[in-house]
Design an enzyme around this catalytic site. Sequence first.
Site, PDB file in Angstrom:
ATOM      1  CG  ASP A  49      -2.117   0.902   1.066  1.00  0.00           C
ATOM      2  OD1 ASP A  49      -1.948   2.029   0.565  1.00  0.00           O
ATOM      3  OD2 ASP A  49      -3.224   0.473   1.418  1.00  0.00           O
ATOM      4  CB  SER A  98      -6.407   2.058   0.017  1.00  0.00           C
ATOM      5  OG  SER A  98      -5.104   2.578   0.135  1.00  0.00           O
ATOM      6  CG  ASP A 281      -1.083   4.488   2.512  1.00  0.00           C
ATOM      7  OD1 ASP A 281      -1.012   5.257   1.537  1.00  0.00           O
ATOM      8  OD2 ASP A 281      -1.986   4.568   3.373  1.00  0.00           O
ATOM      9  CG  ASP A 324      -2.801   0.595  -2.672  1.00  0.00           C
ATOM     10  OD1 ASP A 324      -1.651   1.071  -2.571  1.00  0.00           O
ATOM     11  OD2 ASP A 324      -3.639   0.669  -1.756  1.00  0.00           O
ATOM     12  CG  HIS A 325      -2.382   4.401  -3.643  1.00  0.00           C
ATOM     13  ND1 HIS A 325      -1.555   4.904  -2.663  1.00  0.00           N
ATOM     14  CD2 HIS A 325      -3.396   3.781  -2.988  1.00  0.00           C
ATOM     15  CE1 HIS A 325      -2.053   4.631  -1.472  1.00  0.00           C
ATOM     16  NE2 HIS A 325      -3.165   3.924  -1.638  1.00  0.00           N
TER      17      HIS A 325
END
Length: 505
Positions: A49, A98, A281, A324-325
């Site tokens: 993440d 997310s 993240d 995811d990013h």
Amino acid sequence: MTNAFLRRTAVTLAALLALTLALCSGAFAGTTLYSGKEKPKYVFLFIGDGLGLPQLSAAQFLFAASQGKMGEDKLLMSTFPVQGITTTYSAETAITDSAAAGTAIASGVKTYNAGIGVDANKKPYRNFASMAKDKGMKVGIVSSVSLDHATPAAFYAVSESRNAYHEISHQIATSGFDYFAGGGLIDPDGKKSKAPKGNAFEAIKGAGYSVVSGRAELQKLTPKSGKVMAMNDRLPDGNALPYAIDYTPNDISLAEFTAKGIELLDNPKGFFMMVEGGKIDWACHANDAMAAIGDLVAFNEAVAEAVKFMKKHPKETLIVVTGDHETGGLTVGFAGTKYDNFFTVLQGQKVSFQHFTDVVLKDYRAKCGGNFNFEDMKPIITANFGLKFEGDAAADRTVLKDFEIAMLKEAFNRSMGGETEKSKDEMTYRLYGGYDPLAVSLTQILNQKAGLGWTTYSHTGVPVATAAVGLAAETFGGYYDNTDLFKKFCSVLGIATEPVTLAAN
């Protein structure tokens, strides 16, 4: 740049794309799907993440620099033979959250930020983890954050809002999946719910799960234990695992939860396991590079457990690693260092921003009894971040310059003054992003001295890397959207590749 210019550019690009597709005889007409006869029996999906290429590069540069080498010392995903680039935008914006990213990967549809298992019109969709379960495979969901958080939830739940933690947690009980592990639950009693359903842990136990906590209880589990939900004893913030940089010997690592999952899930019909490194993240949201790298290392060690398993089952295993990013807008490069980097400066940091805020500063406040003095804070800063207040700043990167000391004094005064951290004032937000002013100032200054920069406390819209190894790994190469990951996994499992609404089942 005029609108007319942009229109002409778009038309030109469209024409070039059409020509390219024609010349390639349709080779790029759609995403690559797996058509092989042999299907993987064991499928791993690792999601970092917030893991973008900058986070990967920063870690690899640091590992090389710590050994006195130039270049990158690669993490496992960088060594995988198949490499891809994946776009991450959501249905409503170039910058996904997310929930939307997890839904795109798990269910193959774009949705609004905050949607779990629904499309942009709030229509519910199935996820391929449940499809794998229907095929007879066992399923495991592992995360370093709470198990009702956005990414893990996307693989077992449907919710119009990622913040409906209570309702999402109850869907663990109805999922029928075999192994949930890592963090805890945010709202098990429904204190934040408008319609509480009763304690989620009790519902999960009532569905036949053994709910255990701590290493001793985890180690007792065997394949005969049945369905399991396992947690770390210590869940210091957001019911998540501690940051890896703050681990104690009693804390269970992401790798340990992954290894135990492999042991419990292994069976003649195979398994699917999703493992999330969720606090990469969180650290990047706070612009804490060293905490992020620590959790990336913990994530890499979890991937290593899958690779170890694959060596025993080389013709039956697929491992895919993606993000995811990207979070934080991290860059390997900073205006203050120009073309130079000093990565080993980061090694002076001994705790995460969170531990510094919740433990170190809390202890300081308790001991000083309201008599706050920046001079007393100096040795604490040096002990926890390696930053020095005396010496030759030109010769030693860890020595603070006068303007940096002034920044830290200002932040210290704001922190000790109890200033509202999530100020609506734009200037204050740009400085501290809603975090403790002193903690985030320390990580930012340390990062800048190392030659790393940040642009945001949120996510960015840049693509992420996807890597694969094992049977059907070639399916995951190329440049494609995150919704294509759903299609690729379905093709690997021998499932129809079009997204499926729940209403159709």
